[in-house]
Design a protein around this motif. Structure first.
Motif, mmCIF file in Angstrom:
data_model
loop_
_atom_site.group_PDB
_atom_site.id
_atom_site.type_symbol
_atom_site.label_atom_id
_atom_site.label_comp_id
_atom_site.label_asym_id
_atom_site.label_seq_id
_atom_site.Cartn_x
_atom_site.Cartn_y
_atom_site.Cartn_z
ATOM 1 N N ARG A 152 27.779 31.547 58.427
ATOM 2 C CA ARG A 152 28.992 31.018 59.042
ATOM 3 C C ARG A 152 30.097 32.063 58.942
ATOM 4 N N PRO A 153 31.070 32.048 59.839
ATOM 5 C CA PRO A 153 32.170 33.023 59.772
ATOM 6 C C PRO A 153 32.922 32.908 58.455
ATOM 7 N N GLU A 154 33.469 34.047 57.993
ATOM 8 C CA GLU A 154 34.233 34.043 56.749
ATOM 9 C C GLU A 154 35.465 33.173 56.868
ATOM 10 N N ASN A 155 35.734 32.426 55.804
ATOM 11 C CA ASN A 155 36.939 31.623 55.699
ATOM 12 C C ASN A 155 37.896 32.359 54.749
ATOM 13 N N PRO A 156 39.114 32.710 55.222
ATOM 14 C CA PRO A 156 40.058 33.445 54.355
ATOM 15 C C PRO A 156 40.320 32.759 53.021
ATOM 16 N N GLU A 157 40.319 31.437 52.993
ATOM 17 C CA GLU A 157 40.529 30.726 51.732
ATOM 18 C C GLU A 157 39.381 30.972 50.759
ATOM 19 N N ASP A 158 38.161 31.012 51.285
ATOM 20 C CA ASP A 158 37.000 31.264 50.433
ATOM 21 C C ASP A 158 37.043 32.680 49.864
ATOM 22 N N VAL A 159 37.433 33.637 50.697
ATOM 23 C CA VAL A 159 37.520 35.029 50.264
ATOM 24 C C VAL A 159 38.575 35.169 49.160
ATOM 25 N N ALA A 160 39.716 34.533 49.351
ATOM 26 C CA ALA A 160 40.785 34.586 48.345
ATOM 27 C C ALA A 160 40.317 33.969 47.034
ATOM 28 N N ARG A 161 39.532 32.902 47.129
ATOM 29 C CA ARG A 161 39.054 32.217 45.923
ATOM 30 C C ARG A 161 38.082 33.096 45.132
ATOM 31 N N ILE A 162 37.140 33.726 45.849
ATOM 32 C CA ILE A 162 36.166 34.556 45.141
ATOM 33 C C ILE A 162 36.833 35.790 44.550
ATOM 34 N N LYS A 163 37.839 36.338 45.253
ATOM 35 C CA LYS A 163 38.563 37.492 44.714
ATOM 36 C C LYS A 163 39.347 37.118 43.456
ATOM 37 N N ALA A 164 39.880 35.913 43.436
ATOM 38 C CA ALA A 164 40.613 35.452 42.249
ATOM 39 C C ALA A 164 39.669 35.337 41.048
ATOM 40 N N LEU A 165 38.467 34.817 41.292
ATOM 41 C CA LEU A 165 37.486 34.720 40.212
ATOM 42 C C LEU A 165 37.089 36.102 39.699
ATOM 43 N N MET A 166 36.916 37.037 40.633
ATOM 44 C CA MET A 166 36.540 38.395 40.248
ATOM 45 C C MET A 166 37.646 39.065 39.438
ATOM 46 N N GLU A 167 38.889 38.799 39.785
ATOM 47 C CA GLU A 167 40.012 39.361 39.026
ATOM 48 C C GLU A 167 40.014 38.843 37.593
ATOM 49 N N GLN A 168 39.645 37.571 37.417
ATOM 50 C CA GLN A 168 39.584 37.016 36.062
ATOM 51 C C GLN A 168 38.482 37.678 35.239
ATOM 52 N N ILE A 169 37.318 37.899 35.871
ATOM 53 C CA ILE A 169 36.223 38.570 35.168
ATOM 54 C C ILE A 169 36.620 40.001 34.826
ATOM 55 N N HIS A 170 37.282 40.673 35.776
ATOM 56 C CA HIS A 170 37.742 42.040 35.554
ATOM 57 C C HIS A 170 38.707 42.084 34.370
ATOM 58 N N ALA A 171 39.609 41.115 34.299
ATOM 59 C CA ALA A 171 40.570 41.055 33.185
ATOM 60 C C ALA A 171 39.842 40.880 31.851
ATOM 61 N N ASN A 172 38.781 40.065 31.841
ATOM 62 C CA ASN A 172 37.995 39.880 30.613
ATOM 63 C C ASN A 172 37.304 41.177 30.198
ATOM 64 N N PHE A 173 36.800 41.910 31.189
ATOM 65 C CA PHE A 173 36.144 43.195 30.938
ATOM 66 C C PHE A 173 37.155 44.177 30.328
ATOM 67 N N ILE A 174 38.340 44.247 30.912
ATOM 68 C CA ILE A 174 39.381 45.146 30.410
ATOM 69 C C ILE A 174 39.760 44.788 28.973
ATOM 70 N N THR A 175 39.865 43.492 28.699
ATOM 71 C CA THR A 175 40.189 43.041 27.338
ATOM 72 C C THR A 175 39.120 43.486 26.351
#
Length: 264
Positions: A152-175
């Motif tokens: 299905r075509p990308e939904n901007p809301e879905d993309v924003a949601r997955i990027k937010a989750l990835m940012e949280q994981i990245h922050a945990n990695f940095i910590t």
């Protein structure tokens, strides 16, 4: 009279962490469930003077990376055993997360280290199935249940949601990196961008401590007569006789794709 086992040469437990990091039971993959008894034995069997982690991993699951590293640190604290890390070809992404479980990290001048970031990749196949005349039918309860569906075509809301989750994981990695490396880390804006470097540069950045290989470094620390006892994940009995070829092929293809990101 010579009493057996008295004044024996010091022993170092060598724990080999090689391959991609992923949940599940595919041969050669690193995960907490498979490694738990191996790590336990490395720290407790024979009262080792140290545990040496020999790392060669392009990364994989952040959860499994965190679980394995945390288990190593718990046992190191419980047994008061120092941990040394030795990077072979690569300790990148989750592989570097594992390396941070060591008190000191050594590399070969050609080792690849870093890639402190998070990645998610997929395909958009909606145009392909449209050309083939295939109609996609999806029924859900919950409006976000089908998010990131590749047909299905990308939904901007879905993309924003997955990027937010990835940012949280990245922050945990940095910590994790900051907690373990502390003041040794250099002030460099590229440190946590996902970039990776070769041995000498990683020393300058504070990601590792020095160049060095397992045997000479351990002899320097514990004497020329130091003994080594190796630990690692054993392949399943049937896999050793080539009776799981399809599973092995899938695991190998996935692992090769990860290593290929680093030119290996």
């Amino acid at each position: 009279m010579k009493i057996p086992f008295v004044n024996r040469a010091p022993m170092v437990a060598v724990l080999r962490l090689q391959g991609m990091i992923a949940a599940g039971g595919r041969p050669g993959q690193l995960n907490d469930a498979a490694l738990a008894p191996v790590i336990e034995a490395a720290f407790r069997r024979g009262k080792p003077k140290a545990v040496a982690l020999v790392i060669n991993s392009p990364g994989g699951s952040p959860v499994q990376s965190a679980l394995i590293a945390a288990r190593i640190r718990r046992l190191a604290a419980e047994t008061e055993t120092p941990v040394y890390g030795f990077v072979e070809d690569v300790a990148a992404s989750g592989g570097y997360w594992l390396a941070t479980a060591a008190d000191e990290i050594f590399v070969d001048p050609n080792s690849i280290v870093g890639s402190i970031g998070v990645i998610s990749a997929g395909f958009g196949l909606q145009e392909m199935i449209a050309k083939l005349g295939v109609e996609r039918r999806v029924y859900t309860s919950g409006r976000s249940k089908s998010q990131l569906d590749p047909f299905r075509p990308e939904n901007p809301e879905d993309v924003a949601r997955i990027k937010a989750l990835m940012e949280q994981i990245h922050a945990n990695f940095i910590t994790q990196v900051k907690d373990r490396r502390g003041a040794r880390l250099a002030e460099d804006d590229r440190l946590f961008t996902g970039e990776f470097w070769l041995g000498a540069r990683t020393i300058e950045l504070g990601l590792v401590d020095a160049t060095g290989h397992l045997v000479p470094v351990m002899k320097e620390r514990f004497g020329e007569k130091v003994r080594f006892r190796s630990y690692g994940i054993r392949r399943p009995f049937l896999a050793r006789f080539g009776l799981s070829l399809m599973e092995d092929a899938l695991a190998l293809a996935e692992e090769r794709a990860l290593y290929a990101r680093f030119g290996l």
